[in-house]
Structure formats: structure tokens, C-alpha cells
Design an enzyme around this catalytic site. Structure first.
Site, PDB file in Angstrom:
ATOM      1  N   GLY A  12       0.787  -1.233   0.000  1.00  0.00           N
ATOM      2  CA  GLY A  12       0.000   0.000   0.000  1.00  0.00           C
ATOM      3  C   GLY A  12       0.813   1.274   0.000  1.00  0.00           C
ATOM      4  O   GLY A  12       0.338   2.310   0.478  1.00  0.00           O
ATOM      5  N   ARG A  65     -15.405 -15.180  -9.674  1.00  0.00           N
ATOM      6  CA  ARG A  65     -15.078 -13.746  -9.769  1.00  0.00           C
ATOM      7  C   ARG A  65     -16.325 -12.898  -9.586  1.00  0.00           C
ATOM      8  O   ARG A  65     -16.286 -11.834  -8.976  1.00  0.00           O
ATOM      9  CB  ARG A  65     -14.515 -13.427 -11.155  1.00  0.00           C
ATOM     10  CG  ARG A  65     -13.101 -13.796 -11.309  1.00  0.00           C
ATOM     11  CD  ARG A  65     -12.447 -13.156 -12.517  1.00  0.00           C
ATOM     12  NE  ARG A  65     -11.162 -13.778 -12.724  1.00  0.00           N
ATOM     13  CZ  ARG A  65     -10.093 -13.577 -11.955  1.00  0.00           C
ATOM     14  NH1 ARG A  65     -10.125 -12.709 -10.973  1.00  0.00           N
ATOM     15  NH2 ARG A  65      -8.971 -14.223 -12.176  1.00  0.00           N
ATOM     16  N   ARG A  91      -6.161  -7.938  -8.686  1.00  0.00           N
ATOM     17  CA  ARG A  91      -7.303  -8.767  -9.076  1.00  0.00           C
ATOM     18  C   ARG A  91      -7.715  -8.402 -10.489  1.00  0.00           C
ATOM     19  O   ARG A  91      -7.695  -7.222 -10.865  1.00  0.00           O
ATOM     20  CB  ARG A  91      -8.514  -8.469  -8.168  1.00  0.00           C
ATOM     21  CG  ARG A  91      -8.359  -8.908  -6.740  1.00  0.00           C
ATOM     22  CD  ARG A  91      -8.662 -10.357  -6.525  1.00  0.00           C
ATOM     23  NE  ARG A  91      -9.916 -10.796  -7.126  1.00  0.00           N
ATOM     24  CZ  ARG A  91     -10.311 -12.068  -7.178  1.00  0.00           C
ATOM     25  NH1 ARG A  91      -9.545 -13.009  -6.677  1.00  0.00           N
ATOM     26  NH2 ARG A  91     -11.451 -12.392  -7.746  1.00  0.00           N
ATOM     27  N   ASN A 107      -6.263   3.237 -12.223  1.00  0.00           N
ATOM     28  CA  ASN A 107      -5.277   2.230 -11.831  1.00  0.00           C
ATOM     29  C   ASN A 107      -3.887   2.774 -12.128  1.00  0.00           C
ATOM     30  O   ASN A 107      -3.717   3.584 -13.033  1.00  0.00           O
ATOM     31  CB  ASN A 107      -5.510   0.946 -12.645  1.00  0.00           C
ATOM     32  CG  ASN A 107      -4.534  -0.153 -12.275  1.00  0.00           C
ATOM     33  OD1 ASN A 107      -4.275  -0.404 -11.091  1.00  0.00           O
ATOM     34  ND2 ASN A 107      -3.979  -0.829 -13.271  1.00  0.00           N
ATOM     35  N   HIS A 109      -0.148   1.241 -13.185  1.00  0.00           N
ATOM     36  CA  HIS A 109       0.511   0.011 -13.632  1.00  0.00           C
ATOM     37  C   HIS A 109       2.008   0.301 -13.786  1.00  0.00           C
ATOM     38  O   HIS A 109       2.385   1.323 -14.365  1.00  0.00           O
ATOM     39  CB  HIS A 109      -0.090  -0.454 -14.963  1.00  0.00           C
ATOM     40  CG  HIS A 109       0.518  -1.726 -15.437  1.00  0.00           C
ATOM     41  ND1 HIS A 109       0.187  -2.951 -14.885  1.00  0.00           N
ATOM     42  CD2 HIS A 109       1.459  -1.982 -16.370  1.00  0.00           C
ATOM     43  CE1 HIS A 109       0.900  -3.901 -15.469  1.00  0.00           C
ATOM     44  NE2 HIS A 109       1.679  -3.339 -16.373  1.00  0.00           N
ATOM     45  N   THR A 141     -10.710  -0.026 -17.806  1.00  0.00           N
ATOM     46  CA  THR A 141     -11.729  -0.523 -18.737  1.00  0.00           C
ATOM     47  C   THR A 141     -11.663  -2.051 -18.699  1.00  0.00           C
ATOM     48  O   THR A 141     -10.815  -2.610 -18.001  1.00  0.00           O
ATOM     49  CB  THR A 141     -11.480   0.005 -20.171  1.00  0.00           C
ATOM     50  OG1 THR A 141     -10.144  -0.342 -20.548  1.00  0.00           O
ATOM     51  CG2 THR A 141     -11.662   1.509 -20.248  1.00  0.00           C
ATOM     52  N   GLU A 143     -10.605  -4.416 -20.542  1.00  0.00           N
ATOM     53  CA  GLU A 143      -9.393  -5.144 -20.905  1.00  0.00           C
ATOM     54  C   GLU A 143      -8.276  -4.846 -19.903  1.00  0.00           C
ATOM     55  O   GLU A 143      -7.958  -3.672 -19.656  1.00  0.00           O
ATOM     56  CB  GLU A 143      -8.952  -4.724 -22.319  1.00  0.00           C
ATOM     57  CG  GLU A 143      -8.048  -5.750 -22.961  1.00  0.00           C
ATOM     58  CD  GLU A 143      -7.590  -5.312 -24.349  1.00  0.00           C
ATOM     59  OE1 GLU A 143      -6.608  -5.862 -24.824  1.00  0.00           O
ATOM     60  OE2 GLU A 143      -8.206  -4.386 -24.921  1.00  0.00           O
ATOM     61  N   LEU A 144      -7.668  -5.888 -19.370  1.00  0.00           N
ATOM     62  CA  LEU A 144      -6.662  -5.743 -18.307  1.00  0.00           C
ATOM     63  C   LEU A 144      -5.509  -4.821 -18.722  1.00  0.00           C
ATOM     64  O   LEU A 144      -4.910  -5.012 -19.784  1.00  0.00           O
ATOM     65  CB  LEU A 144      -6.096  -7.133 -17.964  1.00  0.00           C
ATOM     66  CG  LEU A 144      -5.001  -7.169 -16.893  1.00  0.00           C
ATOM     67  CD1 LEU A 144      -5.571  -6.866 -15.524  1.00  0.00           C
ATOM     68  CD2 LEU A 144      -4.288  -8.513 -16.903  1.00  0.00           C
TER      69      LEU A 144
END
Ligand code: GAR
Length: 209
Positions: A12, A65, A91, A107, A109, A141, A143-144
Site C-alpha cells: 500500500g 469472480r 485482481r 489504476n 501500472h 476498462t 481489458e486488463l
């Protein structure tokens, strides 16, 4: 006051950077909850020590899921957030869950997307021999690790870099980049429209580049 819910799975440190920035810069926003899919996520202690509500929805106990995402969504929505921030939340999310938070879920990344979606990004960047690496903040969105990019930070890959050294260099940038991107969302600097990021004041944004 805008309301932010942060989702974590581990240490975190990005969540902590956002909490600190919100406090120090007196954002017109409050971190109302930190939710984890793991009870052993170290970041939970930091959040509760800082007076933030914490919750655990233990993903291990779910067989699908869909059922996990349904309970997670219920837990999040009890805090009526304006923005959901994924900060090391490991996840894969169902399309329905993602659609529910369309345009209000970010997010971070640890790569320069679209390069290296998925896991082990630093080692993969080293193996590929790239000269530049970094981190990307994007709207989530279906798509990962895709979704329109909000902000990127670039770092050099240096001779002799190991996975640990490179990840530390990127993480330092994440701690600067993510709070800034979250703040700008709260301030209405940009939003997602028709699957793209639209800046309220394009001239000012270009100026900053
Ligand atoms: C961060 O480097 C973040 O970019 C990455 O996990 C780390 C979490 O660290 N996220 C992903 O890989 C998501 N696919 P933190 O828990 O200390 O913020």
C-alpha cells in the site's frame, strides 16, 4: 468534499502517498475507505492508524469472480465514492464491475503501457532490453491494463540494473505521479469521455508537457 475509496492487496505504498498528499495539500477530497482483498495487506494498518475506515473482502473465500466482485462493489458503494483508486490491487475485475465504475476508477501500472501489461513488468523490461521504463496511470476498462492513459512517468533503464533496483526507481515515480493524477481528477482537470481522456483546459495541459 469528494470521496475516494482506495483498493489495495499488499504494502500500500501508493495508497500512503495519496493519503499523505491529500492531507498535506488539503485536497477538497477525503479518503473515506481502504479496502483489501487480503487480510494480511500491510497497508491496512497504515490506513486505520490514520483514521481511515478499512474493510477486507477475502477473495480466497470466493469460488467465482462474479460473487467476489458483487460483494466488493457493495462494500465500495456503501462509502458512496466519487472515485475508486486501484493501488496495487492484484485482481482481474469482471466487465460488469468495471462498467459500474466507468469513468471513475483509476489504476496505476508499473510499466509504460501498452508495453508489459500483466505481472513481473520490471524483469520483463530488463529481459527485453528497453532503454526506458516507467509507470502509467489509466482509467480502468474491461481489458486488463488497458484503458485510456491519464499520466505517465518515465525512468531510464541503466546498465547493471536488477529487478529490485529498477522497481525502486519506478516506485519513487509512482509516488509522485499517482497522487498528482488523483488530485487532477478531483479538481476536474480531466475526465473520461467516449473512451478517451479529455482535459478541461487543453492549452494548460499542453503547456505543462
Ligand atoms: C505498484 O508498483 C503498482 O504499480 C503495482 O503494484 C505495486 C503496488 O505497490 N500494480 C500492479 O502491478 C497492478 N497490475 P504498493 O502496494 O506499495 O502501492
Amino acid at each position: 468534499m469528494k470521496r475516494i475509496v482506495i483498493l489495495i492487496s499488499g504494502r500500500g505504498s501508493n495508497m500512503q502517498a495519496i493519503v499523505r498528499a491529500a492531507r498535506e495539500e488539503q485536497w477538497p477530497a477525503q479518503i473515506v475507505a481502504v479496502i483489501s482483498n487480503r487480510s494480511d495487506a500491510a497497508g491496512l494498518e497504515y490506513a486505520s492508524n490514520n483514521g481511515i475506515a478499512t474493510e477486507v473482502i477475502p477473495s480466497k473465500q470466493y469460488t467465482t469472480r462474479e460473487s467476489f466482485d458483487a460483494d466488493l462493489r457493495e462494500a465500495i458503494d456503501r462509502f458512496t465514492p466519487d472515485l475508486v483508486v486501484l493501488a496495487g490491487f492484484m485482481r482481474i475485475l469482471t466487465p460488469d464491475f468495471v462498467a459500474h465504475y466507468k469513468g471513475r476508477m483509476l489504476n496505476i501500472h508499473p510499466s509504460l503501457l501498452p508495453d508489459f501489461p500483466g505481472l513481473h513488468t520490471h524483469q520483463r523490461a530488463l529481459d527485453a532490453g528497453v532503454k526506458e521504463h516507467g509507470a502509467t496511470v489509466h482509467f480502468v476498462t474491461a481489458e486488463l491494463d488497458h484503458g485510456p492513459t491519464v499520466a505517465r512517468a518515465t525512468v531510464p533503464v541503466l546498465p547493471g540494473d536488477t529487478e529490485d533496483v529498477l522497481s525502486a526507481r519506478v516506485l519513487e515515480q509512482e509516488h509522485r505521479l499517482y497522487p498528482q493524477a488523483v488530485r487532477e481528477f478531483i479538481d476536474g482537470t480531466y475526465r473520461m469521455e467516449n473512451g478517451r481522456v479529455v482535459f478541461a483546459d487543453v492549452a494548460r495541459h499542453l503547456d505543462k508537457k
